[in-house]
Design a protein around this motif. Structure first.
Motif, PDB file in Angstrom:
ATOM      1  N   ALA A 380      35.834  43.393  47.466  1.00  0.00           N
ATOM      2  CA  ALA A 380      33.724  43.212  47.859  1.00  0.00           C
ATOM      3  C   ALA A 380      33.295  44.041  46.787  1.00  0.00           C
ATOM      4  N   GLN A 381      33.186  45.472  46.344  1.00  0.00           N
ATOM      5  CA  GLN A 381      32.407  46.271  45.904  1.00  0.00           C
ATOM      6  C   GLN A 381      33.298  45.747  44.031  1.00  0.00           C
ATOM      7  N   VAL A 382      34.472  45.903  44.636  1.00  0.00           N
ATOM      8  CA  VAL A 382      34.628  45.097  42.737  1.00  0.00           C
ATOM      9  C   VAL A 382      34.630  43.822  42.461  1.00  0.00           C
ATOM     10  N   ALA A 383      34.292  42.560  43.209  1.00  0.00           N
ATOM     11  CA  ALA A 383      34.209  41.745  43.071  1.00  0.00           C
ATOM     12  C   ALA A 383      32.256  42.174  42.665  1.00  0.00           C
ATOM     13  N   GLU A 384      31.634  42.627  43.187  1.00  0.00           N
ATOM     14  CA  GLU A 384      30.040  43.205  43.102  1.00  0.00           C
ATOM     15  C   GLU A 384      29.771  43.389  42.165  1.00  0.00           C
ATOM     16  N   GLU A 385      31.088  44.332  41.725  1.00  0.00           N
ATOM     17  CA  GLU A 385      31.011  45.278  40.600  1.00  0.00           C
ATOM     18  C   GLU A 385      30.817  43.853  39.109  1.00  0.00           C
ATOM     19  N   VAL A 386      31.863  43.120  38.998  1.00  0.00           N
ATOM     20  CA  VAL A 386      32.400  42.640  37.730  1.00  0.00           C
ATOM     21  C   VAL A 386      31.187  41.212  38.085  1.00  0.00           C
ATOM     22  N   ARG A 387      30.492  40.250  39.189  1.00  0.00           N
ATOM     23  CA  ARG A 387      29.233  39.983  39.067  1.00  0.00           C
ATOM     24  C   ARG A 387      28.679  40.308  38.312  1.00  0.00           C
ATOM     25  N   GLU A 388      28.145  42.049  38.454  1.00  0.00           N
ATOM     26  CA  GLU A 388      26.911  42.431  37.908  1.00  0.00           C
ATOM     27  C   GLU A 388      27.002  42.403  36.801  1.00  0.00           C
ATOM     28  N   HIS A 389      28.520  42.525  35.958  1.00  0.00           N
ATOM     29  CA  HIS A 389      28.591  43.151  34.575  1.00  0.00           C
ATOM     30  C   HIS A 389      29.127  41.911  34.337  1.00  0.00           C
ATOM     31  N   PHE A 390      29.334  40.659  34.432  1.00  0.00           N
ATOM     32  CA  PHE A 390      29.431  39.213  33.649  1.00  0.00           C
ATOM     33  C   PHE A 390      28.314  38.370  34.362  1.00  0.00           C
ATOM     34  N   PRO A 391      27.465  38.070  34.817  1.00  0.00           N
ATOM     35  CA  PRO A 391      26.919  37.256  35.551  1.00  0.00           C
ATOM     36  C   PRO A 391      26.822  35.458  35.192  1.00  0.00           C
ATOM     37  N   GLN A 392      27.025  35.849  34.056  1.00  0.00           N
ATOM     38  CA  GLN A 392      27.227  33.459  34.006  1.00  0.00           C
ATOM     39  C   GLN A 392      28.814  34.055  34.267  1.00  0.00           C
ATOM     40  N   GLU A 393      29.793  34.967  33.064  1.00  0.00           N
ATOM     41  CA  GLU A 393      31.067  34.435  33.095  1.00  0.00           C
ATOM     42  C   GLU A 393      31.277  34.441  34.316  1.00  0.00           C
ATOM     43  N   VAL A 394      31.155  35.449  35.313  1.00  0.00           N
ATOM     44  CA  VAL A 394      32.128  34.929  36.860  1.00  0.00           C
ATOM     45  C   VAL A 394      32.414  33.453  37.135  1.00  0.00           C
ATOM     46  N   LEU A 395      33.088  33.068  37.788  1.00  0.00           N
ATOM     47  CA  LEU A 395      33.045  31.723  38.401  1.00  0.00           C
ATOM     48  C   LEU A 395      32.392  32.425  39.762  1.00  0.00           C
ATOM     49  N   ARG A 396      31.840  31.646  40.841  1.00  0.00           N
ATOM     50  CA  ARG A 396      32.011  31.595  42.496  1.00  0.00           C
ATOM     51  C   ARG A 396      32.576  31.944  42.898  1.00  0.00           C
ATOM     52  N   THR A 397      33.761  31.120  42.872  1.00  0.00           N
ATOM     53  CA  THR A 397      35.230  31.276  43.675  1.00  0.00           C
ATOM     54  C   THR A 397      36.045  31.841  42.881  1.00  0.00           C
ATOM     55  N   SER A 398      35.957  32.355  44.266  1.00  0.00           N
ATOM     56  CA  SER A 398      37.300  33.686  43.980  1.00  0.00           C
ATOM     57  C   SER A 398      38.812  33.425  45.071  1.00  0.00           C
ATOM     58  N   VAL A 399      39.759  33.515  44.060  1.00  0.00           N
ATOM     59  CA  VAL A 399      41.341  33.092  44.713  1.00  0.00           C
ATOM     60  C   VAL A 399      41.349  34.362  45.610  1.00  0.00           C
ATOM     61  N   PRO A 400      41.754  33.671  46.768  1.00  0.00           N
ATOM     62  CA  PRO A 400      42.190  35.431  47.997  1.00  0.00           C
ATOM     63  C   PRO A 400      44.255  35.225  47.445  1.00  0.00           C
ATOM     64  N   ARG A 401      44.703  36.844  48.179  1.00  0.00           N
ATOM     65  CA  ARG A 401      45.701  37.201  47.947  1.00  0.00           C
ATOM     66  C   ARG A 401      46.497  36.265  49.255  1.00  0.00           C
ATOM     67  N   SER A 402      47.318  35.625  49.027  1.00  0.00           N
ATOM     68  CA  SER A 402      47.839  34.721  49.843  1.00  0.00           C
ATOM     69  C   SER A 402      49.470  34.420  49.574  1.00  0.00           C
ATOM     70  N   VAL A 403      50.089  34.601  50.266  1.00  0.00           N
ATOM     71  CA  VAL A 403      51.446  34.491  50.550  1.00  0.00           C
ATOM     72  C   VAL A 403      52.351  32.986  49.879  1.00  0.00           C
ATOM     73  N   ARG A 404      51.243  32.278  50.069  1.00  0.00           N
ATOM     74  CA  ARG A 404      51.572  31.056  49.874  1.00  0.00           C
ATOM     75  C   ARG A 404      52.174  30.746  48.152  1.00  0.00           C
ATOM     76  N   VAL A 405      50.878  31.550  47.551  1.00  0.00           N
ATOM     77  CA  VAL A 405      50.576  31.598  45.554  1.00  0.00           C
ATOM     78  C   VAL A 405      51.936  31.997  45.544  1.00  0.00           C
ATOM     79  N   SER A 406      52.672  32.966  45.973  1.00  0.00           N
ATOM     80  CA  SER A 406      52.913  34.037  45.715  1.00  0.00           C
ATOM     81  C   SER A 406      54.585  33.117  45.349  1.00  0.00           C
ATOM     82  N   GLU A 407      54.566  32.944  46.811  1.00  0.00           N
ATOM     83  CA  GLU A 407      56.069  32.205  47.444  1.00  0.00           C
ATOM     84  C   GLU A 407      56.597  31.109  46.094  1.00  0.00           C
ATOM     85  N   ALA A 408      55.351  29.950  45.618  1.00  0.00           N
ATOM     86  CA  ALA A 408      55.419  29.338  45.368  1.00  0.00           C
ATOM     87  C   ALA A 408      56.845  29.116  44.065  1.00  0.00           C
TER      88      ALA A 408
END
Ligand code: ADP
Ligand code: MG
Length: 444
Positions: A380-408
């Motif tokens: 949450a802290q990293v996300a907040e910091e990145v959003r603060e630096h790049f308010p226009q560029e960062v997408l609202r959606t963030s991708v969760p860490r997910s076992v399915r993503v790494s299995e695919a």
């Protein structure tokens, strides 16, 4: 002394009182509040001939476990609400549909992947089938009405919140046609750090865009060829590849192969030859703009792609420079971890240099936060910091860490086909929707 039989799984998955008032979400919560051994979470696909090793360090993801347990419907609205709201778009009465919570009530837990490999006849899971088909034809207003009917869970129940968010995304986005850009958009997916999710982001965003009605090309510019593997594209040493395009001037379309699992998605593969290209390019004429020329020729003479995504190696060498000269947009995935912003200033400095000397249209258009772990404050802290630096560029959606993503990738698939209802796939679909909406051609 007698051992307590309560040490194992409780045989009755009845929701606790505090869960009962949450209705359908409560049942899912009751199912995951049981201790879930990780072997129950990471299951190989039944169709696979080889067992898939569990991702190193993989922990059971409670949301994905809940999703599995909740498999009768997968994340989607409670039947009563769905029935009430969905009637206008031609839904069958839910009273006639198959039981929607069989996974919980009968304690039969079957993975969504298992369901996908066999054709599920209508009636076995009529609500799910109906939902997928009717969503494909639903207009935005219908989708919003359905999504608005999902009960909101309080902040004190993050698991329920995430399940509800997944259900909302599925209703809002599955089968929706994303807007086409006025001209082909070329995005370079870059970050000189390795393992931040460049390849995963490239292939899944590309698949999500293609599944949503767009023509997409992935250019694998990493000698490791991970993007080619993840898309199920043959890239052994003899296959015509992006190396031939860069070094020998072979036309791009001559090396492009269709992705076997996603229609409208193509890939220019990377073979091991590409490892030598960084050095071979040095002595060639116009060494920084060879990819740009190849792409321009392909766009003007051949297949009309809406999106071209270039997967870069984790370095700032000539391959990455070629990618940045060929694209006008840089798409930076940032992993939600402590060193996330380290090295970013170097990347931004290089982008400025290339913009100044070689490609005036280059700019950072998109930043995506990847491997977000909602259970840690650090994410949450990293996300907040990145959003603060790049308010226009960062997408609202963030991708969760997910076992399915790494299995695919080990099945030669993106998570968009491997498990389209998983939280990782839905997040990538939502992120792709944001990218497409931002780059939509002006109406009229
Ligand atoms: P890069 O291309 O930047 O080197 P990758 O896309 O190959 O990074 O990702 C690095 C590792 O992290 C891979 O093993 C990948 O499966 C894993 N990974 C990426 N995104 C996620 C995610 N959202 N959840 C879990 N694992 C992920
Ligand atoms: Mg990679």
């Amino acid at each position: 002394m007698t051992m307590s039989t309560n040490l194992g799984w409780p045989s009755d998955p009845e929701p606790a009182a505090e869960h009962r008032r949450l209705g359908w979400l409560g049942r899912a919560l009751a199912a995951v509040s049981r201790e879930t051994p990780s072997s129950e979470v990471v299951r190989p696909r039944p169709s696979a001939t080889t067992a898939v090793p569990e991702a190193p360090g993989a922990r059971p993801d409670p949301v994905e476990s809940a999703h599995d347990a909740f498999t009768g419907l997968t994340p989607s609205p409670p039947p009563t609400v769905a029935a009430a709201v969905a009637q206008p778009i031609g839904a069958p009465s839910v009273a006639t549909a198959a039981p929607v919570d069989k996974g919980v009530d009968n304690d039969v837990v079957e993975s969504p992947s298992e369901r996908e490999t066999e054709a599920v006849p209508l009636g076995d899971n009529a609500v799910d089938n109906w939902q997928h088909e009717s969503l494909a034809g639903a207009n935005d207003a219908d989708r919003e009405a359905l999504a608005a009917a999902i009960p909101t869970a309080g902040e004190d129940t993050p698991l329920a919140m995430e399940l509800a968010e997944n259900a909302r995304r599925r209703i809002q986005l599955t089968g929706r046609n994303f807007p086409k850009p006025a001209t082909p958009r070329v995005l370079t997916v870059a970050n000189q750090k390795g393992g931040v999710g460049k390849t995963t982001t490239t292939v899944n965003i590309a698949a999500a865009l293609a599944q949503s009605g767009l023509q997409v090309l992935v250019i694998d510019l990493d000698p490791q060829g991970n993007a080619s593997t993840a898309l199920g594209i043959d890239h052994h040493a003899e296959v015509p590849s992006i190396y031939d395009v860069l070094v020998d001037g072979t036309p791009l379309l001559d090396v492009v192969q269709p992705c076997p699992t996603v229609a409208d998605l193509h890939c220019a593969p990377a073979t091991i030859d590409l490892a030598g290209a960084e050095i071979e390019l040095v002595s060639l004429v116009a060494r920084e703009s060879r990819l740009q020329k190849a792409i321009t020729a392909a766009i003007t003479t051949g297949h009309s792609f809406d999106y071209i995504l270039i997967d870069c190696p984790p370095s700032l060498g000539l391959l990455t420079v070629n990618a940045m000269v060929a694209a006008s947009e840089v798409f930076i995935p940032i992993q939600c971890e402590y060193y996330a912003l380290e090295g970013l200033s170097q990347l931004l400095k290089n982008i400025e240099l290339i913009k100044h000397h070689l490609n005036p249209s280059l700019h950072v258009s998109t930043i995506l936060l990847t491997m977000y772990d909602g259970r840690t404050r650090l994410s949450a802290q990293v996300a907040e910091e990145v959003r603060e630096h790049f308010p226009q560029e960062v997408l609202r959606t963030s991708v969760p860490r997910s076992v399915r993503v790494s299995e695919a990738p080990s099945f030669g698939e993106t998570v968009m086909t491997y498990d389209p209802a998983s939280s990782g796939a839905l997040a990538y679909l939502a992120a792709a929707g944001e990218i497409a909406d931002r780059g939509a051609a002006p109406v009229g």
